[in-house]
Motif scaffolding. Structure first.
Motif, mmCIF file in Angstrom:
data_model
loop_
_atom_site.group_PDB
_atom_site.id
_atom_site.type_symbol
_atom_site.label_atom_id
_atom_site.label_comp_id
_atom_site.label_asym_id
_atom_site.label_seq_id
_atom_site.Cartn_x
_atom_site.Cartn_y
_atom_site.Cartn_z
ATOM 1 N N HIS A 1 -20.397 99.487 31.516
ATOM 2 C CA HIS A 1 -20.973 98.278 30.938
ATOM 3 C C HIS A 1 -21.660 97.499 32.054
ATOM 4 C CE1 HIS A 1 -18.748 98.973 27.189
ATOM 5 N NE2 HIS A 1 -17.731 99.278 27.969
ATOM 6 N N ARG A 2 -22.937 97.293 31.926
ATOM 7 C CA ARG A 2 -23.728 96.665 32.979
ATOM 8 C C ARG A 2 -23.173 95.296 33.378
ATOM 9 N NH1 ARG A 2 -28.934 97.483 34.810
ATOM 10 N NH2 ARG A 2 -29.981 95.677 35.708
ATOM 11 N N ALA A 3 -22.616 94.587 32.411
ATOM 12 C CA ALA A 3 -22.094 93.245 32.683
ATOM 13 C C ALA A 3 -20.940 93.263 33.669
ATOM 14 C CB ALA A 3 -21.652 92.581 31.382
ATOM 15 N N PHE A 4 -20.319 94.419 33.871
ATOM 16 C CA PHE A 4 -19.166 94.515 34.770
ATOM 17 C C PHE A 4 -19.529 95.161 36.108
ATOM 18 C CE2 PHE A 4 -16.611 94.780 30.621
ATOM 19 C CZ PHE A 4 -16.513 93.403 30.567
ATOM 20 N N GLY A 5 -20.828 95.192 36.429
ATOM 21 C CA GLY A 5 -21.256 95.763 37.698
ATOM 22 C C GLY A 5 -20.832 94.905 38.874
ATOM 23 N N GLN B 1 -14.659 94.596 41.632
ATOM 24 C CA GLN B 1 -15.218 93.720 42.665
ATOM 25 C C GLN B 1 -15.842 92.445 42.112
ATOM 26 O OE1 GLN B 1 -17.928 96.237 44.927
ATOM 27 N NE2 GLN B 1 -16.546 97.970 44.666
ATOM 28 N N ARG B 2 -15.595 92.135 40.850
ATOM 29 C CA ARG B 2 -16.233 90.976 40.237
ATOM 30 C C ARG B 2 -15.385 89.704 40.310
ATOM 31 N NH1 ARG B 2 -20.731 91.515 37.475
ATOM 32 N NH2 ARG B 2 -20.318 89.548 36.410
ATOM 33 N N TYR B 3 -14.061 89.871 40.497
ATOM 34 C CA TYR B 3 -13.178 88.709 40.418
ATOM 35 C C TYR B 3 -12.237 88.627 41.608
ATOM 36 C CZ TYR B 3 -14.699 88.649 35.555
ATOM 37 O OH TYR B 3 -15.467 88.620 34.413
ATOM 38 N N LEU B 4 -11.906 87.410 41.954
ATOM 39 C CA LEU B 4 -10.852 87.148 42.924
ATOM 40 C C LEU B 4 -9.622 86.748 42.122
ATOM 41 C CD1 LEU B 4 -10.123 86.881 45.928
ATOM 42 C CD2 LEU B 4 -10.812 84.488 45.810
ATOM 43 N N PHE B 5 -8.576 87.558 42.196
ATOM 44 C CA PHE B 5 -7.337 87.293 41.469
ATOM 45 C C PHE B 5 -6.356 86.565 42.377
ATOM 46 C CE2 PHE B 5 -7.888 91.341 38.655
ATOM 47 C CZ PHE B 5 -8.822 90.667 37.890
ATOM 48 N N LEU B 6 -5.727 85.517 41.853
ATOM 49 C CA LEU B 6 -4.685 84.793 42.567
ATOM 50 C C LEU B 6 -3.444 84.781 41.684
ATOM 51 C CD1 LEU B 6 -7.614 83.076 43.031
ATOM 52 C CD2 LEU B 6 -6.158 82.003 44.726
ATOM 53 N N ASP B 7 -2.366 85.388 42.169
ATOM 54 C CA ASP B 7 -1.144 85.530 41.382
ATOM 55 C C ASP B 7 0.057 84.932 42.106
ATOM 56 O OD1 ASP B 7 -1.797 87.112 38.914
ATOM 57 O OD2 ASP B 7 -2.657 88.420 40.432
ATOM 58 N N GLY B 8 0.741 84.032 41.417
ATOM 59 C CA GLY B 8 1.979 83.439 41.909
ATOM 60 C C GLY B 8 2.785 83.052 40.688
ATOM 61 N N ASP B 9 3.215 81.800 40.619
ATOM 62 C CA ASP B 9 3.849 81.324 39.399
ATOM 63 C C ASP B 9 2.830 81.229 38.275
ATOM 64 O OD1 ASP B 9 6.280 81.126 40.674
ATOM 65 O OD2 ASP B 9 5.989 79.029 41.240
ATOM 66 N N SER B 10 1.566 81.138 38.652
ATOM 67 C CA SER B 10 0.473 81.119 37.690
ATOM 68 C C SER B 10 -0.571 82.156 38.088
ATOM 69 C CB SER B 10 -0.156 79.717 37.611
ATOM 70 O OG SER B 10 -0.504 79.267 38.905
ATOM 71 N N HIS B 11 -1.543 82.378 37.228
ATOM 72 C CA HIS B 11 -2.580 83.388 37.479
ATOM 73 C C HIS B 11 -3.956 82.748 37.343
ATOM 74 C CE1 HIS B 11 -4.713 87.253 37.387
ATOM 75 N NE2 HIS B 11 -5.369 86.783 36.347
#
Length: 234
Positions: A27-31, A144-154
């Motif tokens: 899906h091009r949108a997820f490039g 490579q599209r998102y920066l994920f931050l995971d702790g008590d929240s996401h």
């Protein structure tokens, strides 16, 4: 994020372009935001001479198109085949000397820094003007599209919406060298909202939670930002 949505984001397909085989997002949108589109080739009828050495093309001196810039060159000026990961080519492709040098430098990011970003690291994360940091694992998503931050929240921050990346450093090693990375300021926008959001990442001092890994992640993220800004200019 559901596994079904994650799989859809990361799905890829093999396609053939005039320049070679490419493994691109289904899906091009997820490039990847670091990716580059294939250039339009200079038409053969407009290319009578090598655009580097000015050699005239004939039966013996054949023309070749650089897969990165699309310009015409003779074999001597466009003989290198090097990886071009930013265009998703499966195999090394022909590039002119100038483009080949750039692509080889970028290969270090894909072979080293990208792996660090995908693995993630632990930081103290401070959002906005909050005085209370939260311990979180920060990593780049597989597409490579998102920066994920995971702790008590996401939290998920879309990479293309990051406007500022400032590396925080301290001290200088004895005998010279680079200062040590200790953290990072990020500024980004959230779709459909006004203003800019800021967060601060601070490497945790406790060696047991991987300070060395955190420092490597910070340096890799700084290099990724440079690549991202270069993508926007091309």
């Amino acid at each position: 994020m559901s596994s079904e949505v994650s799989a859809r984001r990361d799905a890829k397909k093999l396609v053939r372009s005039p320049s070679g085989l490419r493994m691109v997002p289904e899906h091009r949108a997820f490039g990847s935001p670091f990716g580059l589109e294939e250039p339009q080739w200079v038409p053969d009828k407009e290319c009578r001479r090598c655009m580097q050495c000015d050699a005239k093309f004939d039966f013996l001196t054949r023309k070749h198109h650089c897969r990165r810039c699309g310009k015409c060159f003779c074999d001597r000026c466009c003989s290198q085949k090097v990886p071009l990961r930013r265009m998703c080519f499966v195999d090394p492709v022909r590039q002119c000397a100038e483009c080949a040098l750039v692509s080889l430098k970028e290969a270090e990011f894909y072979d080293k820094q990208l792996k660090v970003l995908l693995s993630g690291a632990t930081f103290l994360v401070t959002f906005g003007n909050s005085e209370k940091p939260e311990t979180m694992i920060c990593r780049l998503s597989n597409n490579q599209r998102y920066l994920f931050l995971d702790g008590d929240s996401h939290y998920e921050i879309e990479i293309v919406h990051i406007s500022t990346v400032q590396l925080l450093t301290e001290g200088f090693p004895p005998g010279g060298g680079n200062a040590r990375a200790t953290g990072m300021f990020l500024q980004y926008t959230v779709p459909e909202t006004e203003g800019v959001t800021q967060l601060k990442l601070t490497a945790v001092e406790d060696a047991n939670v991987g300070r060395r890994q955190a420092v490597a992640w910070l340096v890799a993220m700084h290099k990724a930002a440079k690549l991202l800004y270069e993508s926007r200019d091309q």
